[in-house]
Design a protein around this motif. Structure first.
Motif, PDB file in Angstrom:
ATOM      1  N   ILE A  37      12.677  50.442  75.514  1.00 23.95           N
ATOM      2  CA  ILE A  37      11.857  49.996  74.610  1.00 23.95           C
ATOM      3  C   ILE A  37      12.601  48.889  73.873  1.00 23.95           C
ATOM      4  CG2 ILE A  37      10.703  50.333  72.332  1.00 23.95           C
ATOM      5  CD1 ILE A  37      10.657  53.436  72.947  1.00 23.95           C
ATOM      6  N   PHE A  38      11.985  47.916  73.730  1.00 19.35           N
ATOM      7  CA  PHE A  38      12.530  46.429  73.153  1.00 19.35           C
ATOM      8  C   PHE A  38      11.980  46.287  71.825  1.00 19.35           C
ATOM      9  CE2 PHE A  38      14.499  43.635  76.714  1.00 19.35           C
ATOM     10  CZ  PHE A  38      14.398  44.610  77.581  1.00 19.35           C
ATOM     11  N   HIS A  83      10.689  44.988  68.378  1.00 19.19           N
ATOM     12  CA  HIS A  83       9.737  43.897  68.240  1.00 19.19           C
ATOM     13  C   HIS A  83       9.863  43.319  66.533  1.00 19.19           C
ATOM     14  CE1 HIS A  83       6.325  41.136  68.181  1.00 19.19           C
ATOM     15  NE2 HIS A  83       5.867  41.914  67.355  1.00 19.19           N
ATOM     16  N   ALA A  94       5.931  48.743  65.306  1.00 21.57           N
ATOM     17  CA  ALA A  94       5.169  47.979  66.348  1.00 21.57           C
ATOM     18  C   ALA A  94       5.460  48.348  67.839  1.00 21.57           C
ATOM     19  CB  ALA A  94       5.131  46.616  66.202  1.00 21.57           C
ATOM     20  N   HIS A  95       6.869  48.186  68.115  1.00 19.02           N
ATOM     21  CA  HIS A  95       7.154  48.619  69.662  1.00 19.02           C
ATOM     22  C   HIS A  95       6.959  49.876  69.982  1.00 19.02           C
ATOM     23  CE1 HIS A  95      10.799  48.069  67.122  1.00 19.02           C
ATOM     24  NE2 HIS A  95      11.296  49.265  67.456  1.00 19.02           N
ATOM     25  N   GLU A 139       3.538  50.303  70.834  1.00 21.62           N
ATOM     26  CA  GLU A 139       3.110  49.637  72.139  1.00 21.62           C
ATOM     27  C   GLU A 139       3.705  50.602  73.125  1.00 21.62           C
ATOM     28  OE1 GLU A 139       4.494  45.666  72.323  1.00 21.62           O
ATOM     29  OE2 GLU A 139       4.241  45.504  74.612  1.00 21.62           O
ATOM     30  N   HIS A 140       4.752  50.856  73.278  1.00 20.79           N
ATOM     31  CA  HIS A 140       5.210  51.915  74.242  1.00 20.79           C
ATOM     32  C   HIS A 140       4.328  53.253  74.269  1.00 20.79           C
ATOM     33  CE1 HIS A 140       8.542  54.523  76.051  1.00 20.79           C
ATOM     34  NE2 HIS A 140       8.603  53.205  76.728  1.00 20.79           N
ATOM     35  N   ARG A 172       1.045  52.420  76.290  1.00 22.32           N
ATOM     36  CA  ARG A 172       1.333  52.694  77.667  1.00 22.32           C
ATOM     37  C   ARG A 172       1.442  53.743  78.120  1.00 22.32           C
ATOM     38  NH1 ARG A 172       3.041  49.141  81.424  1.00 22.32           N
ATOM     39  NH2 ARG A 172       4.149  50.091  83.222  1.00 22.32           N
ATOM     40  N   PRO A 226      10.180  59.018  74.574  1.00 22.15           N
ATOM     41  CA  PRO A 226      10.452  57.668  74.473  1.00 22.15           C
ATOM     42  C   PRO A 226      12.036  56.999  74.547  1.00 22.15           C
ATOM     43  CG  PRO A 226      10.081  58.565  72.255  1.00 22.15           C
ATOM     44  CD  PRO A 226       9.785  59.562  73.195  1.00 22.15           C
TER      45      PRO A 226
END
Lengths: 453, 453
Positions: A432-433, A435, B312-313, B316-317, B320, B336
């Motif tokens: 996980i990057f 953000h 936010a990230h 997003e993860h 997916r 995660p």
């Protein structure tokens, strides 16, 4: 005559790390240094330039945000105060290093060392003392170099050490040689108001970098109104009353207040008596080493002086290997993996692993993928809308990552990990990057569709 | 009535990513959004704050270098121009996102969605259209919250959206709630001249962070002359003619020009008709999800709205994973790994993995190791001599990395990798860290001797 298990010549990043590790492993250690602890990196290289660039980063910020008409104002640097702070930081680091050596019981010997045979070194100090050793680590580094016709006069025609010592910005500055040293120095003095001319004999600036990265950098520097001349040699430098005349091989002339000669480095091997210990040299005097970094059965050469990689962290890494090998803790050949490297400043470059061109030259089938670093919100926030991340792939595995743009040096360790740990596009999805971060541009480049070339 | 394989409600980072992935996998997709593409992150959260912080980073640089007497001068921000640029960036991103949706053939439906049953959603638009789906992804996010007595009047008592919209810096600003949002906003307006008061009900600021990290941050902010009150609740906020009166539970009062209420977020679940599809809520209305992020057999809830991680990230993860699970590409529960998180600004905080206290509470035997981030040359170059990196270890394996200091957000991906890839001190030696980089402080912390606690 004193005897030591291990003697290290040169207290730069490589020699210092080697001495500490040997001492931590219980060996008796002497560290010989003829000048300052910390070597080129601390005294005249990486650290002073980064202190100067960091202390003036807000000038660049002011310029870029002013260009966007988000702010106005002016800032005057006190160059004398900045030099003083730099010198204080360097002096404090000297003190901390000396203290650490002392704590570890490492004998610090000040003087020029010369080998008498493969187990004996004489110090050129008042006592003229002679030391013997089981194992020697040569870590004497390198010095600024120049070609005929480009000799520094240290007044107007300068080397990088001179340029760090100026008390005020020259009105104009010619940089002869557009590698990392030249470009970082140019960036700093440009922030302080100097008009910049860069002259590079190779067909492009940053010749060690990927061609597309170097071209992107070129375009970004042109927008900062730098005059960049590539593919032309400097025929001569003439120091005149108030200026330097730079004559190019095609007859063109550029007149500047100061010129920096940054055309490379030469090894610090003269005077070491290496011939007395069977240590062989190549080229301009670089020490020849075997796969284990050995120059003779009990003599290692690490860092710049062996000509492998002229970077402080490479020297440190080699120093660790030399000691572990000497102590029998490893029998493996030295295999550093990808070595990260950066050009620092307002526009930065970073690289780890191979460029696409290098891989192609090795006969590999290479694809590349890209992301626009300038589209990254952190880059945008700092007023920089240009930049590039480029990944070189072989068989679906990352073999090289390079970037140019705002803050690219912050990406270099991540790039090294991606190459060394053989990341795939799938690996990029596993992590996980956060953000928003600049790092996301690396992820974006990894998951972008691969293209030929 | 239109039918889609997958409908996503909410076009924030999670919903947008989910819609794109589903479309790339060949599914028919509709994305329903009642307001702006990009959600809180792009419109009122991460991105605007980072644009503001990035565009004013040079003010902080000016302050820190001025404190060191290395420079003098003044800079005036044009807040109107900055807002305009922020709005232009957000608008350009809206356009790029809409274009990308269009390119992928995703139907963008504007309006408030309400579930009629477990396969049908009605849109509150003029047409009152009804859509059916096989799979639904709820990604409606969260909104600013407040407690009784702290209601924003959006004039003097503000929420984070209001504060991003101010045309000039208030003379003084009270931040109620010292989490990431409050601290970042305070930092920005402090750069523009506001006197800062931070009031936090928990015993320390940044209550989600490691205690030692939070205390170090506290000390660093105090040196910037912030007034920080911890362990006290705000009893009430009274908007008066030209000011706000902040009354603390102990009777103390602080008068400021503006106050920001940043005491948390609430889920955007009202009005969604979730009861019609068998979706259950908990607490303030957060959607209950199973190990696969499902709220019902064919309904997933991702991002803030499920209350797992409000980042936010993370959304997003999760998005997916939801799509890959719905498509049968994975049958694994959602795991995660370490989720990176940052507080941005002049002094930054980053964290990946668990804090030492969390691990101890899990019954693990924990050691920690530390490095002084302020001693790092890059930090020093930027005038910051304080900071800390802290690593939490279990059985010789990294379980958490956190840091506070200059540029700490640049370290967060590296920290995530160290935790997820189960680094040991030995791993840190295998990689070459470029010198000088902030990243070296992480390496230094990893190879530092472990201590109890």
């Amino acid at each position: 005559m004193s005897h030591f298990d291990i003697i290290v010549i040169g207290a730069g990043p490589g020699g210092y790390a080697a001495a500490l590790l040997a001492s931590q492993r219980g060996k008796t250690v002497a560290l010989i240094e003829k000048q300052n602890l910390g070597g080129t990196c601390l005294n005249w290289g990486c650290i002073p330039t980064k202190l100067y660039l960091g202390a003036t980063a807000h000038l660049e910020g002011l310029h870029s945000q002013s260009r966007l008409r988000l702010c106005s104002g002016s800032v005057q640097m006190d160059m004398g105060a900045l030099k003083k702070r730099k010198n204080a930081f360097v002096a404090a680091t000297h003190k901390a290093m000396a203290c650490c050596l002392d704590k570890h019981g490492i004998a610090l010997v000040q003087g020029q060392a010369a080998l008498l045979d493969k187990n004996t070194v004489r110090i050129d100090d008042e006592a003229g003392q002679t030391l013997t050793f089981e194992t020697l680590v040569i870590a004497t580094g390198s010095s600024t170099n120049w070609f005929a016709g480009l000799e520094p006069d240290h007044k107007r025609i300068l080397d990088s050490t001179d340029l760090l010592d100026l008390d005020e910005a020259p009105e104009s500055l010619a940089i002869i040689g557009a590698g990392a040293i030249g470009l970082e120095m140019a960036d700093f003095w440009h922030r302080l108001g100097a008009t910049i001319h860069v002259i590079e004999a190779a067909p492009r600036i940053a010749p060690a970098e990927d061609e597309e990265i170097a071209q992107t950098l070129h375009g970004m520097l042109k927008r900062k109104k730098w005059n960049i001349v590539t593919g032309k040699r400097v025929a001569g430098l003439a120091s005149e009353d108030e200026s330097v005349l730079v004559r190019l091989e095609d007859g063109a002339e550029i007149r500047v207040e100061k010129a920096l000669v940054a055309v490379g480095r030469k090894p610090n091997t003269p005077g070491l008596g290496l011939e007395n210990a069977g240590v062989a040299l190549t080229g301009a005097g670089w020490i020849i080493t075997d796969d284990f970094l050995r120059a003779a059965p009990n003599i290692y050469a690490i860092g710049d002086v062996n000509g492998r990689t002229l970077l402080a962290h490479a020297a440190e890494h080699q120093g660790r290997h030399a000691i572990l090998h000497a102590l029998g803790e490893t029998a493996a050949p030295y295999a550093p993996g990808p070595i990260p490297g950066c050009i620092y400043g307002s526009i930065e470059v970073m690289r780890a692993g191979h460029t696409a061109a290098e891989l192609t030259a090795q006969g590999k089938t290479v694809t590349v993928s890209r992301a626009n670093l300038g589209a990254n919100p952190i880059s945008q926030a700092h007023g920089q809308a240009q930049g590039l991340v480029k990944v070189a792939w072989v068989d679906g595995v990352v073999h090289g990552v390079t970037a140019v743009g705002h803050g690219a040096s912050h990406l270099v360790t991540l790039a090294e990990i991606m190459v060394r740990d053989r990341w795939t596009a799938h690996t990029a999805h596993e992590h996980i990057f956060a953000h928003p971060t600049l790092d996301e541009a690396l992820r974006d480049a990894l998951i972008a569709p691969p293209e030929d070339k």
